[in-house]
Design an enzyme around this catalytic site. Structure first.
Site, PDB file in Angstrom:
ATOM      1  N   HIS A 109      -0.595  15.592   0.174  1.00 15.86           N
ATOM      2  CA  HIS A 109      -0.182  16.715  -0.659  1.00 15.86           C
ATOM      3  C   HIS A 109      -0.792  17.966  -0.036  1.00 15.86           C
ATOM      4  O   HIS A 109      -1.993  17.985   0.241  1.00 15.86           O
ATOM      5  CB  HIS A 109      -0.701  16.550  -2.093  1.00 15.86           C
ATOM      6  CG  HIS A 109      -0.333  15.239  -2.699  1.00 15.86           C
ATOM      7  ND1 HIS A 109       0.857  15.028  -3.352  1.00 15.86           N
ATOM      8  CD2 HIS A 109      -1.000  14.056  -2.741  1.00 15.86           C
ATOM      9  CE1 HIS A 109       0.904  13.776  -3.776  1.00 15.86           C
ATOM     10  NE2 HIS A 109      -0.209  13.169  -3.411  1.00 15.86           N
ATOM     11  N   CYS A 120      -4.525  -2.674  -0.240  1.00 16.38           N
ATOM     12  CA  CYS A 120      -4.939  -3.884  -0.948  1.00 16.38           C
ATOM     13  C   CYS A 120      -6.026  -4.651  -0.195  1.00 16.38           C
ATOM     14  O   CYS A 120      -6.663  -5.524  -0.756  1.00 16.38           O
ATOM     15  CB  CYS A 120      -3.731  -4.793  -1.165  1.00 16.38           C
ATOM     16  SG  CYS A 120      -2.490  -4.022  -2.214  1.00 16.38           S
ATOM     17  N   SER A 134       0.837  -1.194   0.000  1.00 22.73           N
ATOM     18  CA  SER A 134       0.000   0.000   0.000  1.00 22.73           C
ATOM     19  C   SER A 134       0.871   1.242   0.000  1.00 22.73           C
ATOM     20  O   SER A 134       2.088   1.150   0.112  1.00 22.73           O
ATOM     21  CB  SER A 134      -0.881   0.010   1.251  1.00 22.73           C
ATOM     22  OG  SER A 134      -1.562  -1.207   1.391  1.00 22.73           O
TER      23      SER A 134
END
Length: 57
Positions: free
Chosen positions: A12, A27, A7
């Protein structure tokens, strides 16, 4: 960015806009998804939150 075995997790930020976008790709299903979202909301002191969950095959 944090890279995990199967993963990854990225944040951001745009401080000038007081905006952050968080991406979490895993996952397997998260067992405490709501706790994770609440933790992020608290850490960022978020006034608004948009949440999108995408399933992939």
């Amino acid at each position: 960015m944090v890279v995990l075995a199967e993963s990854h997790f990225t944040i951001h930020t745009w401080p000038e806009l007081n905006y952050a976008a968080v991406d979490l790709f895993v996952c397997q299903e998260l067992k405490s998804e709501s706790k994770f979202i609440d933790l992020l909301r608290g850490k960022f002191d978020a006034k608004e939150l948009e949440y999108q969950k995408v399933y992939r095959e």
